[in-house]
Design a protein around this motif. Structure first.
Motif, PDB file in Angstrom:
ATOM      1  N   MET A 115     -10.925   0.970   0.114  1.00 40.92           N
ATOM      2  CA  MET A 115     -10.447   2.312   0.486  1.00 40.92           C
ATOM      3  C   MET A 115      -9.321   2.772  -0.432  1.00 40.92           C
ATOM      4  N   LEU A 116      -8.422   1.855  -0.780  1.00 41.83           N
ATOM      5  CA  LEU A 116      -7.325   2.199  -1.679  1.00 41.83           C
ATOM      6  C   LEU A 116      -7.866   2.555  -3.067  1.00 41.83           C
ATOM      7  N   ASN A 117      -8.861   1.825  -3.555  1.00 41.05           N
ATOM      8  CA  ASN A 117      -9.480   2.143  -4.847  1.00 41.05           C
ATOM      9  C   ASN A 117     -10.117   3.528  -4.828  1.00 41.05           C
ATOM     10  N   ASP A 138      -4.482   4.477 -15.742  1.00 37.10           N
ATOM     11  CA  ASP A 138      -5.345   3.302 -15.638  1.00 37.10           C
ATOM     12  C   ASP A 138      -4.635   2.201 -14.863  1.00 37.10           C
ATOM     13  N   CYS A 139      -5.392   1.187 -14.482  1.00 36.38           N
ATOM     14  CA  CYS A 139      -4.862   0.170 -13.583  1.00 36.38           C
ATOM     15  C   CYS A 139      -5.343  -1.229 -13.961  1.00 36.38           C
ATOM     16  N   ILE A 140      -4.431  -2.192 -13.901  1.00 32.35           N
ATOM     17  CA  ILE A 140      -4.770  -3.614 -14.001  1.00 32.35           C
ATOM     18  C   ILE A 140      -4.328  -4.257 -12.693  1.00 32.35           C
ATOM     19  N   VAL A 141      -5.228  -5.002 -12.081  1.00 29.47           N
ATOM     20  CA  VAL A 141      -4.900  -5.750 -10.873  1.00 29.47           C
ATOM     21  C   VAL A 141      -5.109  -7.226 -11.176  1.00 29.47           C
ATOM     22  N   ASP A 142      -4.031  -7.982 -11.123  1.00 25.09           N
ATOM     23  CA  ASP A 142      -4.067  -9.418 -11.426  1.00 25.09           C
ATOM     24  C   ASP A 142      -4.180 -10.197 -10.127  1.00 25.09           C
ATOM     25  N   GLN A 143      -5.357 -10.753  -9.905  1.00 22.50           N
ATOM     26  CA  GLN A 143      -5.623 -11.544  -8.706  1.00 22.50           C
ATOM     27  C   GLN A 143      -5.764 -13.023  -9.044  1.00 22.50           C
ATOM     28  N   THR A 144      -5.263 -13.452 -10.212  1.00 22.58           N
ATOM     29  CA  THR A 144      -5.465 -14.833 -10.656  1.00 22.58           C
ATOM     30  C   THR A 144      -4.716 -15.866  -9.824  1.00 22.58           C
ATOM     31  N   ALA A 145      -3.717 -15.433  -9.065  1.00 21.84           N
ATOM     32  CA  ALA A 145      -2.953 -16.377  -8.245  1.00 21.84           C
ATOM     33  C   ALA A 145      -3.745 -16.864  -7.038  1.00 21.84           C
ATOM     34  N   LEU A 146      -4.841 -16.176  -6.704  1.00 19.42           N
ATOM     35  CA  LEU A 146      -5.617 -16.587  -5.531  1.00 19.42           C
ATOM     36  C   LEU A 146      -7.084 -16.776  -5.895  1.00 19.42           C
ATOM     37  N   ARG A 147      -7.759 -17.554  -5.115  1.00 19.73           N
ATOM     38  CA  ARG A 147      -9.176 -17.830  -5.363  1.00 19.73           C
ATOM     39  C   ARG A 147     -10.064 -16.765  -4.733  1.00 19.73           C
ATOM     40  N   ALA A 148      -9.672 -16.275  -3.565  1.00 18.31           N
ATOM     41  CA  ALA A 148     -10.429 -15.231  -2.864  1.00 18.31           C
ATOM     42  C   ALA A 148      -9.503 -14.589  -1.838  1.00 18.31           C
ATOM     43  N   LEU A 149      -9.843 -13.373  -1.461  1.00 21.39           N
ATOM     44  CA  LEU A 149      -9.076 -12.661  -0.440  1.00 21.39           C
ATOM     45  C   LEU A 149      -9.601 -12.994   0.951  1.00 21.39           C
ATOM     46  N   ALA A 150      -8.711 -12.991   1.917  1.00 20.26           N
ATOM     47  CA  ALA A 150      -9.123 -13.157   3.313  1.00 20.26           C
ATOM     48  C   ALA A 150     -10.010 -11.972   3.686  1.00 20.26           C
ATOM     49  N   PRO A 151     -10.917 -12.141   4.641  1.00 19.84           N
ATOM     50  CA  PRO A 151     -11.911 -11.103   4.965  1.00 19.84           C
ATOM     51  C   PRO A 151     -11.357  -9.734   5.345  1.00 19.84           C
ATOM     52  N   GLU A 152     -10.142  -9.669   5.863  1.00 15.28           N
ATOM     53  CA  GLU A 152      -9.603  -8.370   6.273  1.00 15.28           C
ATOM     54  C   GLU A 152      -9.137  -7.513   5.089  1.00 15.28           C
ATOM     55  N   PHE A 153      -8.988  -8.095   3.913  1.00 17.27           N
ATOM     56  CA  PHE A 153      -8.473  -7.352   2.762  1.00 17.27           C
ATOM     57  C   PHE A 153      -9.502  -6.495   2.026  1.00 17.27           C
ATOM     58  N   PRO A 154     -10.694  -6.981   1.704  1.00 16.61           N
ATOM     59  CA  PRO A 154     -11.612  -6.179   0.875  1.00 16.61           C
ATOM     60  C   PRO A 154     -11.873  -4.752   1.356  1.00 16.61           C
ATOM     61  N   PRO A 155     -12.097  -4.500   2.649  1.00 18.15           N
ATOM     62  CA  PRO A 155     -12.314  -3.102   3.051  1.00 18.15           C
ATOM     63  C   PRO A 155     -11.091  -2.223   2.781  1.00 18.15           C
ATOM     64  N   ARG A 156      -9.899  -2.756   2.996  1.00 21.26           N
ATOM     65  CA  ARG A 156      -8.670  -2.006   2.741  1.00 21.26           C
ATOM     66  C   ARG A 156      -8.496  -1.735   1.251  1.00 21.26           C
ATOM     67  N   VAL A 157      -8.783  -2.748   0.433  1.00 19.50           N
ATOM     68  CA  VAL A 157      -8.660  -2.601  -1.013  1.00 19.50           C
ATOM     69  C   VAL A 157      -9.676  -1.576  -1.529  1.00 19.50           C
ATOM     70  N   GLU A 183       0.822  -1.208   0.000  1.00 23.66           N
ATOM     71  CA  GLU A 183       0.000   0.000   0.000  1.00 23.66           C
ATOM     72  C   GLU A 183       0.862   1.266   0.000  1.00 23.66           C
ATOM     73  N   VAL A 184       1.931   1.266   0.756  1.00 26.56           N
ATOM     74  CA  VAL A 184       2.843   2.411   0.773  1.00 26.56           C
ATOM     75  C   VAL A 184       3.482   2.583  -0.609  1.00 26.56           C
ATOM     76  N   GLU A 185       3.964   1.482  -1.186  1.00 22.21           N
ATOM     77  CA  GLU A 185       4.629   1.538  -2.491  1.00 22.21           C
ATOM     78  C   GLU A 185       3.666   1.926  -3.611  1.00 22.21           C
ATOM     79  N   VAL A 186       2.461   1.384  -3.590  1.00 22.46           N
ATOM     80  CA  VAL A 186       1.528   1.670  -4.678  1.00 22.46           C
ATOM     81  C   VAL A 186       1.001   3.102  -4.581  1.00 22.46           C
ATOM     82  N   ARG A 187       0.838   3.621  -3.381  1.00 14.06           N
ATOM     83  CA  ARG A 187       0.416   5.022  -3.244  1.00 14.06           C
ATOM     84  C   ARG A 187       1.484   5.956  -3.829  1.00 14.06           C
ATOM     85  N   ALA A 188       2.746   5.635  -3.616  1.00 13.54           N
ATOM     86  CA  ALA A 188       3.827   6.448  -4.187  1.00 13.54           C
ATOM     87  C   ALA A 188       3.798   6.370  -5.715  1.00 13.54           C
ATOM     88  N   ALA A 189       3.584   5.183  -6.254  1.00 12.37           N
ATOM     89  CA  ALA A 189       3.502   5.015  -7.713  1.00 12.37           C
ATOM     90  C   ALA A 189       2.306   5.781  -8.275  1.00 12.37           C
TER      91      ALA A 189
END
Length: 134
Positions: A72-74, A51-70, A34-40
């Motif tokens: 907010m970042l979006n 524009d942005c591409i987010v590749d989440q294909t390596a995982l099936r789903a995010l753990a519950p603590e991630f979606p709210p953070r993601v 999050e620190v690195e991507v905000r700087a970018a």
């Protein structure tokens, strides 16, 4: 299995920020990301819309603590020049629904699309052509 970091790539010519999620993201790595991507994002925003591409294909789903953070970042990214976001997801219905919810919760659903292959996602962010799958 050893945790892996997120990968951030800036395609300067195309003004596309590309992020690849690791197979098993940890909150520790997410916080560093999050620190690195905000700087970018701030660097890209200085030159106008991007524009942005987010590749989440390596995982099936995010753990519950991630979606709210993601979400907010979006929201923050949209306020800092993000024009479109393409999300690459695996063939997991749960992951796809979770991604759609993140886009909706962050207020970028009208600027985002979900894809299963990178060429379609790239076309969406570089031309605006493509539609929401799902």
């Amino acid at each position: 299995m050893k945790p892996e970091p997120f990968t951030i790539t800036v395609h300067a010519k195309e003004r596309v920020l590309e992020v690849r999620y690791p197979e098993r993201p940890t909150m520790e790595f997410y916080e560093k990301y999050e620190v690195e991507v905000r700087a970018a994002i701030l660097a890209l925003a200085a030159g106008g819309p991007w524009d942005c591409i987010v590749d989440q294909t390596a995982l099936r789903a995010l753990a519950p603590e991630f979606p709210p953070r993601v979400a907010m970042l979006n929201t923050w990214a949209r306020e800092h020049g993000m024009r479109r976001t393409a999300r690459l997801v695996s063939d997991s219905a749960i992951g796809e629904l979770q991604t759609l919810r993140i886009l909706r919760d962050s207020g970028v659903i009208n600027f985002g699309a979900v894809f299963h292959d990178r060429p379609a996602a790239w076309k969406f962010v570089t031309t605006g052509q493509g539609s929401l799958e799902g």
